[in-house]
Design an enzyme around this catalytic site. Structure first.
Site: not given
Ligand SMILES: NC(=O)c1ccc[n+]([C@@H]2O[C@H](COP(=O)([O-])OP(=O)(O)OC[C@H]3O[C@@H](n4cnc5c(N)ncnc54)[C@H](OP(=O)(O)O)[C@@H]3O)[C@@H](O)[C@H]2O)c1
Length: 245
Positions: A24, A31
């Site tokens: 984050l 929050e």
């Molecule tokens: N500000 C907020 O409220 C908040 C909340 C949550 C996260 N975040 C931030 O968001 C960032 C992470 O986001 P991100 O996009 O990199 O990762 P993410 O969406 O948490 O994870 C992505 C992984 O999830 C799996 N995935 C996602 N959609 C899928 C689907 N439709 N079917 C199958 N598997 C699926 C895949 O895993 P595999 O590669 O293992 O197949 C993909 O590589 C971080 O910086 C985190 O801190 C912020």
């Protein structure tokens, strides 16, 4: 039976920035407490029947939670990954508190089952899962609410983003509001990458948000006219957006 209704929960900057370097961009204890209480809150009568809320997250968001804090307590955790096994992710396959699915569709079918004992279902991110869910076309579920914590000031640098869901006019009115809270010139005027040409989401009133939150509403905001608060230098607003029409 109607479709399962999902709410997405995200803290985001004015231009929908949600993450930086896999974590984050900000550290906001109040929050986090709000997030915990909103996603855990179950109406009294459902609580008596043992219902819990479910939280759905992508593999990378699961991995970003320190092992001692996961699964997130008091909620059924659903992790989505095409490639990783439960063992890879430190998930006990016998656990009743956390389940791994290879697709969103499988997870939703599990949650929509009549005996699932689930009250509300929240999508916790990250960027990839939010994107998938925003364009969800499913017979079993629909995303109809966004619980947004809008970080008004300062502007944090981000490299992960929530999909844009506002028109240019809705964005401008948020920018004007942030400038009024933080003082002109503090907020900047960076434009989001793309805005919608037709309004798809409507921001609900503070009263509607409080009604949704029930006892999960922070006591200090019980009479707030705009649900704006701050932790140190960081100003933010709790918002509820609902699907238009
Ligand atoms: N500000 C907020 O409220 C908040 C909340 C949550 C996260 N975040 C931030 O968001 C960032 C992470 O986001 P991100 O996009 O990199 O990762 P993410 O969406 O948490 O994870 C992505 C992984 O999830 C799996 N995935 C996602 N959609 C899928 C689907 N439709 N079917 C199958 N598997 C699926 C895949 O895993 P595999 O590669 O293992 O197949 C993909 O590589 C971080 O910086 C985190 O801190 C912020």
């Amino acid at each position: 039976m109607g479709k399962l209704k999902l709410a997405m929960v995200a803290a985001m900057s004015l231009t929908n920035g949600i993450g930086k370097d896999g974590g984050l961009p900000w550290r906001l204890k109040g929050e986090m407490a709000y997030f915990r209480s909103v996603t855990s809150h179950v109406a009294e009568d459902e609580k008596r029947e043992g219902a819990r809320n479910a939280v759905i997250m992508g593999r990378k968001t699961w991995a970003s939670i320190p092992p001692r804090f996961r699964p997130l307590a008091g909620r059924v955790n659903i992790v989505i990954s095409r490639t990783s096994s439960a063992k890879d992710l430190g998930i006990d396959p016998e656990s009743k508190d956390v389940h791994l699915f290879a697709s969103v569709e499988q997870a939703l079918a599990h949650l929509a089952a009549p005996q699932s004992g689930i009250h509300r279902v929240f999508v916790l991110g990250g960027a990839q899962l939010y994107r998938n869910m925003m364009s969800l076309d499913s017979n079993v579920a629909t995303v109809d609410q966004l619980l947004v914590t809008r970080i008004l000031a300062p502007q944090y640098e981000c490299d992960a983003f929530f999909p844009e869901f506002r028109t240019a006019q809705q964005y401008k009115s948020e920018l004007d509001h942030a400038n009024a809270i933080a003082g002109a010139g503090q907020v900047g005027s960076e434009q989001p990458a793309s805005t919608l040409t037709r309004q798809e989401w409507t921001q609900a009133s503070p009263e509607s948000l409080r009604e949704y939150l029930g006892s999960a509403c922070p006591a200090a905001l019980a009479d707030s006219k705009d649900m704006v608060t701050n932790e140190g230098e960081t100003w933010y607003q709790y918002q509820l957006w609902e699907k238009t029409g």
